[in-house]
Scaffold this motif. Structure first.
Motif, PDB file in Angstrom:
ATOM      1  N   LEU B  24     -22.567  17.627  -1.909  1.00 53.46           N
ATOM      2  CA  LEU B  24     -23.903  17.028  -1.961  1.00 53.46           C
ATOM      3  C   LEU B  24     -24.381  16.637  -0.566  1.00 53.46           C
ATOM      4  N   THR B  25     -23.492  16.047   0.213  1.00 55.87           N
ATOM      5  CA  THR B  25     -23.942  15.433   1.470  1.00 55.87           C
ATOM      6  C   THR B  25     -23.621  16.245   2.719  1.00 55.87           C
ATOM      7  N   GLY B  26     -22.748  17.226   2.612  1.00 53.66           N
ATOM      8  CA  GLY B  26     -22.380  18.008   3.801  1.00 53.66           C
ATOM      9  C   GLY B  26     -21.703  17.126   4.830  1.00 53.66           C
ATOM     10  N   THR B  27     -22.206  17.204   6.079  1.00 56.07           N
ATOM     11  CA  THR B  27     -21.562  16.415   7.139  1.00 56.07           C
ATOM     12  C   THR B  27     -22.254  15.073   7.367  1.00 56.07           C
ATOM     13  N   ASN B  28     -23.291  14.821   6.550  1.00 57.52           N
ATOM     14  CA  ASN B  28     -24.009  13.550   6.748  1.00 57.52           C
ATOM     15  C   ASN B  28     -23.274  12.411   6.054  1.00 57.52           C
ATOM     16  N   GLN B  29     -22.124  12.056   6.589  1.00 58.45           N
ATOM     17  CA  GLN B  29     -21.309  11.029   5.941  1.00 58.45           C
ATOM     18  C   GLN B  29     -20.924   9.940   6.932  1.00 58.45           C
ATOM     19  N   ILE B  30     -20.780   8.740   6.393  1.00 53.91           N
ATOM     20  CA  ILE B  30     -20.300   7.613   7.196  1.00 53.91           C
ATOM     21  C   ILE B  30     -19.128   7.023   6.429  1.00 53.91           C
ATOM     22  N   VAL B  31     -18.023   6.794   7.111  1.00 56.24           N
ATOM     23  CA  VAL B  31     -16.882   6.161   6.443  1.00 56.24           C
ATOM     24  C   VAL B  31     -16.677   4.788   7.061  1.00 56.24           C
ATOM     25  N   ALA B  32     -16.585   3.793   6.206  1.00 56.30           N
ATOM     26  CA  ALA B  32     -16.304   2.427   6.680  1.00 56.30           C
ATOM     27  C   ALA B  32     -15.436   1.762   5.618  1.00 56.30           C
ATOM     28  N   ASN B  33     -15.209   0.483   5.755  1.00 56.74           N
ATOM     29  CA  ASN B  33     -14.483  -0.242   4.717  1.00 56.74           C
ATOM     30  C   ASN B  33     -15.456  -1.117   3.940  1.00 56.74           C
ATOM     31  N   TYR B  34     -15.130  -1.412   2.669  1.00 55.09           N
ATOM     32  CA  TYR B  34     -15.902  -2.411   1.936  1.00 55.09           C
ATOM     33  C   TYR B  34     -15.608  -3.755   2.591  1.00 55.09           C
ATOM     34  N   PRO B  35     -16.573  -4.681   2.610  1.00 44.16           N
ATOM     35  CA  PRO B  35     -16.371  -5.936   3.344  1.00 44.16           C
ATOM     36  C   PRO B  35     -15.082  -6.647   2.924  1.00 44.16           C
ATOM     37  N   GLY B  36     -14.274  -6.993   3.915  1.00 49.17           N
ATOM     38  CA  GLY B  36     -13.089  -7.810   3.680  1.00 49.17           C
ATOM     39  C   GLY B  36     -11.881  -7.097   3.096  1.00 49.17           C
ATOM     40  N   VAL B  37     -11.991  -5.831   2.769  1.00 47.17           N
ATOM     41  CA  VAL B  37     -10.843  -5.119   2.187  1.00 47.17           C
ATOM     42  C   VAL B  37     -10.650  -3.782   2.899  1.00 47.17           C
ATOM     43  N   THR B  38      -9.485  -3.155   2.662  1.00 46.14           N
ATOM     44  CA  THR B  38      -9.224  -1.883   3.351  1.00 46.14           C
ATOM     45  C   THR B  38      -9.555  -0.691   2.455  1.00 46.14           C
ATOM     46  N   VAL B  39     -10.349  -0.927   1.414  1.00 50.13           N
ATOM     47  CA  VAL B  39     -10.756   0.188   0.565  1.00 50.13           C
ATOM     48  C   VAL B  39     -11.866   0.946   1.292  1.00 50.13           C
ATOM     49  N   GLU B  40     -11.683   2.264   1.383  1.00 46.84           N
ATOM     50  CA  GLU B  40     -12.626   3.087   2.135  1.00 46.84           C
ATOM     51  C   GLU B  40     -13.976   3.196   1.417  1.00 46.84           C
ATOM     52  N   LYS B  41     -15.044   3.012   2.188  1.00 46.01           N
ATOM     53  CA  LYS B  41     -16.379   3.173   1.614  1.00 46.01           C
ATOM     54  C   LYS B  41     -17.005   4.420   2.234  1.00 46.01           C
ATOM     55  N   LYS B  42     -17.281   5.406   1.396  1.00 46.25           N
ATOM     56  CA  LYS B  42     -17.877   6.638   1.918  1.00 46.25           C
ATOM     57  C   LYS B  42     -19.328   6.695   1.490  1.00 46.25           C
ATOM     58  N   GLU B  43     -20.194   6.873   2.471  1.00 43.96           N
ATOM     59  CA  GLU B  43     -21.626   6.925   2.199  1.00 43.96           C
ATOM     60  C   GLU B  43     -22.161   8.223   2.789  1.00 43.96           C
ATOM     61  N   GLY B  44     -23.049   8.868   2.080  1.00 43.87           N
ATOM     62  CA  GLY B  44     -23.631  10.105   2.593  1.00 43.87           C
ATOM     63  C   GLY B  44     -25.112  10.195   2.250  1.00 43.87           C
ATOM     64  N   PHE B  45     -25.777  11.163   2.848  1.00 40.77           N
ATOM     65  CA  PHE B  45     -27.224  11.319   2.634  1.00 40.77           C
ATOM     66  C   PHE B  45     -27.556  12.800   2.472  1.00 40.77           C
ATOM     67  N   PHE B  46     -28.595  13.070   1.692  1.00 45.05           N
ATOM     68  CA  PHE B  46     -29.142  14.417   1.705  1.00 45.05           C
ATOM     69  C   PHE B  46     -30.618  14.372   1.293  1.00 45.05           C
ATOM     70  N   ASN B  47     -31.338  15.399   1.716  1.00 44.64           N
ATOM     71  CA  ASN B  47     -32.759  15.511   1.338  1.00 44.64           C
ATOM     72  C   ASN B  47     -32.892  16.650   0.362  1.00 44.64           C
ATOM     73  N   TYR B  48     -33.711  16.449  -0.647  1.00 42.65           N
ATOM     74  CA  TYR B  48     -33.934  17.526  -1.607  1.00 42.65           C
ATOM     75  C   TYR B  48     -35.364  17.435  -2.126  1.00 42.65           C
ATOM     76  N   ASN B  49     -36.116  18.494  -1.954  1.00 43.41           N
ATOM     77  CA  ASN B  49     -37.511  18.553  -2.400  1.00 43.41           C
ATOM     78  C   ASN B  49     -38.318  17.331  -1.977  1.00 43.41           C
ATOM     79  N   GLY B  50     -38.108  16.898  -0.738  1.00 43.46           N
ATOM     80  CA  GLY B  50     -38.875  15.765  -0.215  1.00 43.46           C
ATOM     81  C   GLY B  50     -38.303  14.403  -0.575  1.00 43.46           C
ATOM     82  N   TYR B  51     -37.200  14.362  -1.250  1.00 47.79           N
ATOM     83  CA  TYR B  51     -36.584  13.079  -1.609  1.00 47.79           C
ATOM     84  C   TYR B  51     -35.408  12.796  -0.680  1.00 47.79           C
ATOM     85  N   ASN B  52     -35.265  11.524  -0.306  1.00 50.00           N
ATOM     86  CA  ASN B  52     -34.113  11.105   0.521  1.00 50.00           C
ATOM     87  C   ASN B  52     -33.098  10.446  -0.400  1.00 50.00           C
ATOM     88  N   ILE B  53     -31.963  11.087  -0.510  1.00 50.06           N
ATOM     89  CA  ILE B  53     -30.975  10.560  -1.461  1.00 50.06           C
ATOM     90  C   ILE B  53     -29.782   9.992  -0.706  1.00 50.06           C
TER      91      ILE B  53
END
Lengths: 89, 710
Positions: B24-53
Motif C-alpha cells: 500500500l505505502t511503498g517506500t513512504n514509511q516512517i518507523v518509530a516507537n509507540y510513546p514509552g514502549v519499545t513496540v515498533e510503530k510503522k506509519e506510511g502514506f499513499f495517494n490514490y485518486n486525489g486522496y491522501n491516505i
C-alpha cells in the motif's frame, strides 16, 4: 477453569490427563486450563479453546510439544503443557 | 471536501499484514516507537485518486483484550487516536481463528473492512468460501488479496476510498452470550452508572464486557475515573469470584467460548473445508527442524552459513567505506591548517563517521538474514528449539538469535544483536538478553585476540579461542541467571508460540524491512556515536604537550636527517602526548587496579581507547609503545614478546579475558541507551566491567598462586 483436584470430566466421566502425558500422533480435546488465567486466555485467543480437536505433532525429549488444530500449529514449552488437561479421543 | 483518510491495519501475527502495508505505502514509511514502549510503530502514506491516505501498521495481535503490551498498544491507539476505520487483515488459510479478533472489532463498534489476505491459501487448505454470505453475516466490505505478491492491492485502495465516502457504520451482529454473562454485564453497567466521576468515551455495552474479561487497560481506566477506586476494585473482585463459584468457569473464558461458538456457527454457514488435521509440508519440515538433536545441527549450519556470508560479503564494502573516510581524513591537512581544527575534523568527526557508516554493510546484511528468517517462518522454530535450555537461565528461545549475531560462535556484532532483541515480547527477558550480549566475542575483538594469542600461545591458537568462547557462554548464562534472580526477578513469559507455515520470502518484503531497520540504525547511532567519538578524541589528545616539550622534539628532529629517525621521534612524541592526555592520566591512575589483573598503564590506555571501538585497542597500543599509528599485528606482537616490556603468558591470558568481557564499545552502549534507557546502559557498562575485572583477577591471582606452589 475447575479446581485442581478434578481429574475426571463430570459431563462425560472420561478421565482427564495432562497434555504432557500424550505422545506423538495422539488426538485429543482440551477440557481444562490450570494455572494463570492469562495463559488460558492467550491459548484460547490463539484458537486452542475447550472442545476443539487437536493432534500432538511433535514431542521432544525435553517435553516441548507442537500441537495442531486444523491448520494452526502451536509450540508449547514443557511448563505449559502440564497446565493443559485434555481428554484423549 | 476533506481528502485525508486515516486508517490502521489490524490482524493476527503472520496474517500478512505487513506485506499488505508495504504494497500500500511503498517506500513512504516512517518507523518509530509507540510513546514509552519499545513496540515498533510503522506509519506510511499513499495517494490514490486525489486522496491522501495515512496508514498505521498496528502490531499483530490475537485478541483485543489488553493483556500483552502489543494488545495494550493497539487498544490505546484505536481508542485514543481514533482512525477513520480499520482494515482487518485476515489470513484466509487460518480463517476461523482469525475471526476471533474480527468479532471483537464488531463488539467495539468501530467501522472496518475485511481484507481476506493470502487468498491463494484457501485452495491449498481445500477450503471454499462463499464471499457474499461472508459479507452478509459480518455486514461489511470484504476484499481478497495476496499480500506478498501485491494481488488485489488496487482493489483494496479503491475499497478504502469508497468505504470512506460511504462513511459506513459497522453492522450490528448479535453474539448470543448466555444469561450468566449477560446478568454479570448488567451488574457492571449498573455499578458504573452509580460510581463514575465522569462520562466514558466508549459504549457501556463494550466496556462492561471488557471489565468482565478483566481487561487490565480498561480496569485501570475505570479505576482512574471512579469516585472510589478501591470500591470498584473490590466490586469487580467479588463479581469474578461469584461467577467462578457459581459456574466453575472464569468469566473471561466463558466470554471467549461464547465468541468461538458464534464464529463456529458463522464459519460453517459461509465456508466448507476438508483436510483438517492433515500432515502438510510444513509439518514434515517441522519434524526434522524441531528435532532436539538434528534441529540444533541444522540451526548451527544455517546460522554459520548466514553469518559467514554476512561477514565475508560485508567485510569488503565495510573496508571500502573505512578507506574512503581515511582518504577524506588524509585530505584535511591540505585544506585546514589550524592544528586543533585539523585534528578535530580528521580524528574526531571523520573517524567517528567512518566508525558508524563502516558498520552499515554488515548491519544491512545481518538485517537481510533476520528478515529472511522471520518471513520464512523459521525464526519461530529457532525460538521453540532453544526455549527449554535458555529458559533455565531466565532467557527466551528467541534470545539465541541475538546471541549468535553478537558473536556467540565468535565474530559478530552486538549492535545488530541488541536490535534483534526487538522480536522478544517480555521486557525482562529482553533486558537480560541485552545485558549479556557484550560478553560474546564480536568481530572487532578478534584482531586483538589474534595479536595476543600469536605472541604467547602460538601453538595453542584453536584451544585458546575455544576456551574463550566456552568461557563467554558460561559467564553470559550465569550473569543472566543472576540478573533474572535479582534485579529482573519474576516468572518467565509462558512459552506459547504460533508456528506459521513455511513461506519463501519475497525480495521486496525482505528489502523493504531491511532498509527501514538499517536507516533506523544510521539515524540512531550516527548522531550520538559521532558525539562520543569527538569526546574520546578530546580525552586522548588533550591536554597537549607543553611548549618546551614540543620545542625539544622539533630541535631533535632538526638534528637528525634520516627518515627513520624522524619517524622514531614522531612516534615518541605521539607516545608522550598520549601519556600526557586525560586518557593517559586515567590509564596511569588505574595502574594500581590494573596491576592485580596483569595489565600495565599502556594497556590501560588501550582499554580506554577500546571503548570507542574494540579494534582501537591495537592502534592505541601501538601509539603507547611508540610504534606510530599502526595496527599491524606482527609488530605489536613483537612488542609483547619483548621481555623488557614485562609481559608473560599469564598476564596475556588474564588481559585477554578482560578484553573479552569488559564494557561494550560506545556504538553498542548507544544502541542499548536508545533501546532500553540510560539506567540499563549504565548498568550494562558497570556490571560487565566489574565481572571482567573479577574474573581476570581470579585468573591472574590464581595463576600466580599456582606458580608459587609448583
Amino acid at each position: 477453569m475447575r479446581p485442581n483436584h478434578a481429574s475426571a470430566n463430570n459431563e462425560f466421566n472420561k478421565p482427564l490427563i495432562p497434555l504432557s502425558e500424550l505422545k506423538e500422533g495422539d488426538l485429543f480435546i482440551i477440557r481444562e486450563f490450570r494455572g494463570c488465567n492469562r495463559f488460558a486466555y492467550r491459548l484460547i485467543s490463539m484458537g486452542l479453546y475447550a472442545g476443539v480437536p487437536l493432534i500432538v505433532m511433535k514431542k521432544s525429549f525435553s517435553g516441548r510439544m507442537i500441537i495442531k488444530s486444523g491448520v494452526n500449529s502451536i509450540g508449547l514449552g514443557c511448563g505449559e503443557i502440564s497446565k493443559i488437561w485434555v481428554e484423549k479421543i | 471536501m476533506n481528502n485525508d483518510i486515516k486508517i490502521a491495519l489490524l490482524g493476527n501475527p503472520n496474517s500478512g499484514k505487513t506485506s499488505v502495508f508495504n504494497f500500500l505505502t511503498g517506500t513512504n514509511q516512517i518507523v518509530a516507537n509507540y510513546p514509552g514502549v519499545t513496540v515498533e510503530k510503522k506509519e506510511g502514506f499513499f495517494n490514490y485518486n486525489g486522496y491522501n491516505i495515512n496508514v498505521i501498521d498496528l502490531p499483530g495481535i490475537y485478541s483485543f483484550t489488553a493483556y500483552s503490551l502489543d494488545e495494550r498498544v493497539v487498544q490505546q491507539y484505536i481508542l485514543n487516536e481514533k482512525p477513520d476505520f480499520l482494515i482487518n487483515v485476515i489470513d484466509a488459510g487460518n480463517l476461523e481463528r482469525n475471526l476471533y479478533l474480527t468479532v471483537q472489532l464488531i463488539e467495539l463498534g468501530i467501522p472496518f473492512i475485511i481484507d481476506l489476505n493470502m487468498y491463494d491459501m484457501l485452495e491449498e487448505r481445500k477450503t471454499r468460501v462463499d464471499l457474499e454470505k461472508f459479507k452478509e453475516i459480518f455486514k461489511t466490505e470484504i476484499i481478497t488479496t495476496i499480500g506478498n505478491k501485491g494481488t488485489g492491492i488496487d482493489d483494496l485502495k479503491k475499497a478504502i476510498i469508497e468505504f470512506s465516502l460511504r462513511k459506513q457504520n459497522p453492522g450490528k451482529i448479535n453474539i448470543r452470550y448466555n444469561e450468566r454473562i449477560l446478568s454479570s454485564k448488567r451488574k457492571i453497567e449498573d455499578f458504573l452508572a452509580e460510581n463514575l466521576d465522569s462520562g466514558i468515551s466508549v459504549s457501556t455495552d463494550w466496556l462492561s464486557l471488557k471489565l468482565l474479561e478483566r481487561d487490565p487497560y480498561q480496569m485501570d481506566y475505570i479505576a482512574s475515573i471512579s469516585k472510589d477506586s478501591k470500591k470498584f476494585a473490590d466490586y469487580m473482585e467479588n463479581l469474578h469470584n461469584e461467577f467462578f463459584s457459581l459456574y466453575h468457569e472464569r468469566p473471561e473464558i466463558a466470554v471467549a467460548n461464547a465468541r468461538y461458538a458464534f464464529i463456529a456457527g458463522a464459519y460453517h454457514s459461509f465456508a466448507s473445508s476438508s483436510g483438517e488435521l492433515e500432515m502438510t509440508i510444513s509439518d514434515k519440515i517441522d519434524h526434522v527442524v524441531t528435532h532436539s538433536a538434528l534441529g540444533v545441527v541444522i540451526l548451527f549450519i544455517v546460522l554459520f552459513t548466514a553469518y559467514k556470508l554476512v561477514f565475508d560479503l560485508g567485510e569488503y564494502p565495510s573496508e571500502l567505506i573505512q578507506k574512503a573516510f581515511n582518504l577524506i581524513g588524509d585530505m584535511i591537512p591540505r585544506i585546514i591548517s589550524n592544528d586543533f581544527l585539523q585534528s578535530l575534523i580528521k580524528d574526531g568527526v571523520i573517524a567517528g563517521m567512518g566508525g558508524v557508516l563502516g558498520f552499515v554493510p554488515i548491519i544491512f546484511l545481518m538485517f537481510v538474514f533476520i528478515a529472511i528468517l522471520e518471513d520464512s517462518g523459521y525464526m519461530a522454530r529457532i525460538a521453540f528449539l532453544f526455549d527449554s535450555l535458555l529458559r533455565k537461565f531466565g532467557l527466551h528461545g528467541s534470545s539465541i538469535i541475538s546471541i549468535i549475531i553478537s558473536g556467540g560462535i565468535t565474530g559478530g556484532c552486538a549492535v545488530p544483536g541488541v536490535l534483534a532483541t526487538r522480536i522478544m515480547r517480555s521486557d525482562k527477558e529482553r533486558l537480560a538478553t541485552i545485558a549479556i550480549l557484550p560478553f560474546f566475542s564480536c568481530g572487532a575483538k578478534l584482531p586483538v585476540y589474534a595479536v595476543i594469542i600469536s605472541a604467547f600461545f602460538e601453538n595453542q591458537r584453536a584451544l585458546i579461542l575455544i576456551i574463550l568462547t566456552v568461557l563467554s557462554w558460561i559467564i553470559a548464562l550465569s550473569a543472566s541467571l543472576l540478573i533474572r534472580k535479582t534485579i529482573l526477578k519474576g516468572p518467565s513469559e509462558t512459552f506459547v508460540i504460533e508456528l506459521p507455515s513455511y513461506h519463501i520470502p519475497t525480495f521486496r518484503s525482505v528489502m523493504q524491512r531491511t532498509w527501514l531497520r538499517t536507516w533506523m540504525y544510521i539515524k540512531k547511532a550516527g548522531t550520538i556515536i559521532l558525539l562520543i567519538n569527538i569526546i574520546l578524541w578530546f580525552l586522548m589528545r588533550y591536554p597537549d604537550l607543553g611548549k618546551d616539550r614540543k620545542e625539544y622534539y622539533n630541535s631533535m628532529r632538526n638534528n637528525v636527517s634520516h627518515v627513520d629517525e624522524i619517524k622514531k621521534l614522531d612516534n615518541l612524541e605521539a607516545q608522550e602526548r598520549l601519556e600526557n592526555s586525560i586518557a593517559g592520566r586515567i590509564g596511569k591512575f588505574m595502574v594500581h587496579a590494573g596491576r592485580y589483573i596483569g595489565s600495565d598503564f599502556r594497556m590501560n590506555i588501550a582499554l580506554i581507547g577500546g571503548l570507542a571501538a574494540k579494534e582501537l585497542i591495537l592502534s592505541t597500543l601501538s601509539t603507547a609503545y611508540s610504534l606510530g599509528e599502526t595496527d599491524d599485528e606482527s609488530s605489536i606482537a613483537e612488542v609483547f614478546k619483548d621481555p623488557m616490556n614485562g609481559w608473560n603468558r599469564l598476564k596475556a591470558f588474564s588481559v585477554l579475558i578482560f578484553i573479552m568481557l569488559y564494557a561494550p564499545c560506545f556504538a553498542t552502549l548507544i544502541i542499548i541507551l536508545k533501546e532500553t534507557g540510560l539506567r540499563w546502559m549504565l548498568f550494562t557498562f558497570a556490571y560487565t566491567t566489574t565481572i571482567a575485572y573479577i574474573i581476570s583477577l581470579m585468573v591472574y591471582q590464581g595463576g600466580l598462586l599456582l606458580k608459587s606452589i609448583f
